[in-house]
Design an enzyme around this catalytic site. Structure first.
Site, PDB file in Angstrom:
ATOM      1  N   ALA A  12      66.405  40.891   5.018  1.00 36.32           N
ATOM      2  CA  ALA A  12      66.091  41.415   3.678  1.00 36.32           C
ATOM      3  C   ALA A  12      64.649  41.157   3.249  1.00 36.32           C
ATOM      4  CB  ALA A  12      67.051  40.806   2.667  1.00 36.32           C
ATOM      5  N   GLY A  14      62.030  40.900   5.255  1.00 37.51           N
ATOM      6  CA  GLY A  14      61.048  41.441   6.199  1.00 37.51           C
ATOM      7  C   GLY A  14      60.377  42.682   5.620  1.00 37.51           C
ATOM      8  N   ALA A 117      68.012  53.802  16.478  1.00 33.98           N
ATOM      9  CA  ALA A 117      66.842  54.669  16.686  1.00 33.98           C
ATOM     10  C   ALA A 117      65.587  53.816  16.608  1.00 33.98           C
ATOM     11  CB  ALA A 117      66.792  55.755  15.622  1.00 33.98           C
ATOM     12  N   HIS A 149      49.655  49.952  15.676  1.00 36.09           N
ATOM     13  CA  HIS A 149      50.476  49.328  14.634  1.00 36.09           C
ATOM     14  C   HIS A 149      49.740  48.147  14.011  1.00 36.09           C
ATOM     15  CE1 HIS A 149      53.774  51.607  16.513  1.00 36.09           C
ATOM     16  NE2 HIS A 149      54.373  51.486  15.349  1.00 36.09           N
ATOM     17  N   LYS A 153      53.060  43.176  14.357  1.00 34.39           N
ATOM     18  CA  LYS A 153      54.122  43.702  15.238  1.00 34.39           C
ATOM     19  C   LYS A 153      54.273  42.836  16.482  1.00 34.39           C
ATOM     20  CE  LYS A 153      55.905  47.934  17.338  1.00 34.39           C
ATOM     21  NZ  LYS A 153      57.286  47.621  16.886  1.00 34.39           N
TER      22      LYS A 153
HETATM   23  N1  LIG Z   1      63.304  52.218  13.733  1.00 36.30           N
HETATM   24  C1  LIG Z   1      62.304  52.332  12.855  1.00 36.30           C
HETATM   25  O1  LIG Z   1      62.087  53.384  12.225  1.00 36.30           O
HETATM   26  C2  LIG Z   1      61.444  51.137  12.604  1.00 36.30           C
HETATM   27  C3  LIG Z   1      61.655  50.003  13.326  1.00 36.30           C
HETATM   28  N2  LIG Z   1      60.966  48.863  13.042  1.00 36.30           N
HETATM   29  C4  LIG Z   1      61.375  47.667  13.775  1.00 36.30           C
HETATM   30  O2  LIG Z   1      62.071  46.817  12.865  1.00 36.30           O
HETATM   31  C5  LIG Z   1      61.919  45.465  13.276  1.00 36.30           C
HETATM   32  C6  LIG Z   1      61.458  44.618  12.093  1.00 36.30           C
HETATM   33  O3  LIG Z   1      60.170  45.010  11.716  1.00 36.30           O
HETATM   34  P1  LIG Z   1      59.452  44.378  10.412  1.00 36.30           P
HETATM   35  O4  LIG Z   1      60.309  44.575   9.224  1.00 36.30           O
HETATM   36  O5  LIG Z   1      58.066  44.888  10.404  1.00 36.30           O
HETATM   37  O6  LIG Z   1      59.443  42.825  10.831  1.00 36.30           O
HETATM   38  P2  LIG Z   1      59.175  41.562   9.908  1.00 36.30           P
HETATM   39  O7  LIG Z   1      58.640  40.519  10.808  1.00 36.30           O
HETATM   40  O8  LIG Z   1      58.431  41.913   8.675  1.00 36.30           O
HETATM   41  O9  LIG Z   1      60.649  41.129   9.436  1.00 36.30           O
HETATM   42  C7  LIG Z   1      61.584  40.657  10.357  1.00 36.30           C
HETATM   43  C8  LIG Z   1      62.841  40.219   9.597  1.00 36.30           C
HETATM   44  O10 LIG Z   1      63.796  39.828  10.567  1.00 36.30           O
HETATM   45  C9  LIG Z   1      64.144  38.478  10.369  1.00 36.30           C
HETATM   46  N3  LIG Z   1      64.291  37.815  11.667  1.00 36.30           N
HETATM   47  C10 LIG Z   1      63.404  37.823  12.691  1.00 36.30           C
HETATM   48  N4  LIG Z   1      63.875  37.080  13.712  1.00 36.30           N
HETATM   49  C11 LIG Z   1      65.086  36.608  13.313  1.00 36.30           C
HETATM   50  C12 LIG Z   1      66.059  35.786  13.947  1.00 36.30           C
HETATM   51  N5  LIG Z   1      65.889  35.297  15.179  1.00 36.30           N
HETATM   52  N6  LIG Z   1      67.194  35.513  13.246  1.00 36.30           N
HETATM   53  C13 LIG Z   1      67.402  36.014  12.001  1.00 36.30           C
HETATM   54  N7  LIG Z   1      66.490  36.788  11.346  1.00 36.30           N
HETATM   55  C14 LIG Z   1      65.354  37.093  12.014  1.00 36.30           C
HETATM   56  C15 LIG Z   1      63.003  37.848   9.587  1.00 36.30           C
HETATM   57  O11 LIG Z   1      63.528  36.736   8.868  1.00 36.30           O
HETATM   58  P3  LIG Z   1      62.538  35.620   8.269  1.00 36.30           P
HETATM   59  O12 LIG Z   1      62.097  36.143   6.925  1.00 36.30           O
HETATM   60  O13 LIG Z   1      63.392  34.407   8.146  1.00 36.30           O
HETATM   61  O14 LIG Z   1      61.416  35.473   9.260  1.00 36.30           O
HETATM   62  C16 LIG Z   1      62.612  39.018   8.684  1.00 36.30           C
HETATM   63  O15 LIG Z   1      63.478  39.103   7.589  1.00 36.30           O
HETATM   64  C17 LIG Z   1      60.950  45.476  14.462  1.00 36.30           C
HETATM   65  O16 LIG Z   1      61.704  45.455  15.657  1.00 36.30           O
HETATM   66  C18 LIG Z   1      60.248  46.830  14.316  1.00 36.30           C
HETATM   67  O17 LIG Z   1      59.760  47.327  15.528  1.00 36.30           O
HETATM   68  C19 LIG Z   1      60.024  48.822  12.080  1.00 36.30           C
HETATM   69  C20 LIG Z   1      59.735  49.939  11.351  1.00 36.30           C
HETATM   70  C21 LIG Z   1      60.426  51.193  11.553  1.00 36.30           C
HETATM   71  O1  LIG Z   2      57.089  47.555  13.995  1.00 35.39           O
HETATM   72  C1  LIG Z   2      56.817  48.578  13.320  1.00 35.39           C
HETATM   73  O2  LIG Z   2      56.154  48.530  12.283  1.00 35.39           O
HETATM   74  C2  LIG Z   2      57.331  49.861  13.800  1.00 35.39           C
HETATM   75  N1  LIG Z   2      58.136  49.848  14.827  1.00 35.39           N
HETATM   76  C3  LIG Z   2      58.814  50.956  15.389  1.00 35.39           C
HETATM   77  C4  LIG Z   2      58.504  51.068  16.867  1.00 35.39           C
HETATM   78  O3  LIG Z   2      58.411  50.031  17.548  1.00 35.39           O
HETATM   79  O4  LIG Z   2      58.398  52.183  17.368  1.00 35.39           O
HETATM   80  C5  LIG Z   2      58.655  52.233  14.601  1.00 35.39           C
HETATM   81  C6  LIG Z   2      57.409  52.371  13.795  1.00 35.39           C
HETATM   82  O5  LIG Z   2      56.388  52.890  14.585  1.00 35.39           O
HETATM   83  C7  LIG Z   2      56.990  51.102  13.075  1.00 35.39           C
END
Ligand SMILES: NC(=O)C1=CN([C@@H]2O[C@H](COP(=O)(O)OP(=O)(O)OC[C@H]3O[C@@H](n4cnc5c(N)ncnc54)[C@H](OP(=O)(O)O)[C@@H]3O)[C@@H](O)[C@H]2O)C=CC1
Ligand SMILES: O=C(O)C1=N[C@H](C(=O)O)C[C@H](O)C1
Length: 272
Positions: A12, A14, A117, A149, A153
């Site tokens: 939540a 992140g 996805a 990115h 990341k």
């Molecule tokens: N499919 C799509 O369209 C997209 C995919 N993504 C993907 O989403 C994922 C998250 O990205 P993003 O939001 O930028 O990442 P962030 O680092 O901002 O947030 C990660 C979140 O996951 C939690 N987390 C990480 N590791 C653990 C763990 N081992 N156990 C429990 N909680 C964990 C973190 O908790 P804490 O606060 O405690 O660290 C935080 O809340 C990435 O894999 C990214 O590539 C991102 C954007 C778009």
């Molecule tokens: O980590 C990100 O920010 C993103 N991750 C996804 C990916 O790994 O493709 C999607 C998007 O590009 C943002």
């Protein structure tokens, strides 16, 4: 009007978790009944945030229809396994899974719907279709894939870049099959060369893959095709993370109540 889909949101606090919670407050087709985070946070967008370690118990009490996960590959696999135990559908946006993580998702999909996805943007779905068409139309052209990115990341190359590379392999294999007429004449994947350094001339058929990390770039993907004295560049740029959050919420609404199995974002888009 149909009842709102009851949502759980992991990660939540992140970057993406916050976007999903924010986008959910503006929609009446979803209702967030549970938000969890690993490190303690009181609330996000007016939603109280609970302890991620208690996920099994919280799913059993709150009984969401769908869990939306953008976290890390290890936690994501654990959350999806918890969904399978609790009978909750999962929408997974997390990238960077290894074989074991992918197997966990497959096994969860035997009992609940799992929609995963690497990119929930509609523009990227269109980019993938355009790339498949270009690769089919331009056999033998050199291909380079570049993604950019933000500096936070973790995984490289991005999940989206890997998906596009798989799309390219699929089209190239089917081109070869069609040309030779021999279904056994399918060479394996193109060799993916991650950056180049020193004396490293381009080999025939290889695909250069480049991952750039800088500042607060939301996400850019470029596929370059060059040959025959011409160059085609197909690029997508995400302007804001709300794009991904909206797509993930559309996916959650679509997947609620479906049969167990694996789904992807194309399934959602094909039926809208
Ligand atoms: N499919 C799509 O369209 C997209 C995919 N993504 C993907 O989403 C994922 C998250 O990205 P993003 O939001 O930028 O990442 P962030 O680092 O901002 O947030 C990660 C979140 O996951 C939690 N987390 C990480 N590791 C653990 C763990 N081992 N156990 C429990 N909680 C964990 C973190 O908790 P804490 O606060 O405690 O660290 C935080 O809340 C990435 O894999 C990214 O590539 C991102 C954007 C778009
Ligand atoms: O980590 C990100 O920010 C993103 N991750 C996804 C990916 O790994 O493709 C999607 C998007 O590009 C943002």
């Amino acid at each position: 009007m149909a009842e709102a889909v009851r949502l759980a949101v992991t990660g939540a606090a992140g970057r993406m978790g916050r976007e999903v919670l924010d986008a959910a407050t503006d929609r009446d087709d979803v209702d967030v009944v549970l938000a969890v985070n690993r490190s303690p946070v009181e609330e996000i967008s007016g939603v109280p945030v609970r302890e991620a370690a208690r996920i099994d118990e919280l799913l059993a009490v709150e009984m969401p229809d769908v869990l939306v996960d953008f976290t890390g590959p290890e936690s994501s696999a654990d959350y999806v396994a918890a969904c399978a135990d609790a009978g909750v559908a999962a929408v997974v946006g997390t990238t960077g899974f290894d074989e074991e993580g992918r197997a966990t998702l497959d096994s969860a999909a035997e009992s609940v719907p799992v929609l995963k996805a690497a990119n929930f943007s509609r523009g990227v779905a269109a980019l993938r279709r355009a790339v498949r068409e270009a690769v089919a139309a331009l056999p033998g052209y050199d291909i380079e894939v570049t993604e950019t990115h933000h500096n936070g990341k973790r995984d490289a190359p991005s999940g989206t870049a890997n998906t596009i590379l798989d799309d390219i392999d699929e089209v190239r294999s089917s081109n070869r099959r069609t040309r030779s007429g021999d279904t056994d004449d399918v060479r394996g994947e193109s060799e993916r060369v991650h950056g180049r350094v020193g004396d490293q001339p381009r080999e025939d058929g290889e695909i250069g893959v480049h991952a750039r990390r800088a500042g607060d770039v939301t996400g850019e993907h470029e596929v370059l095709l060059a040959g025959n004295h011409e160059l085609l560049s197909l690029t997508h740029r995400a302007g804001a993370r709300g794009v991904f959050a909206a797509g993930a919420l559309d996916a959650a609404v679509w997947v609620a109540g479906r049969d167990a199995g694996r789904y992807d974002f194309d399934d959602v888009l094909d039926q809208r």
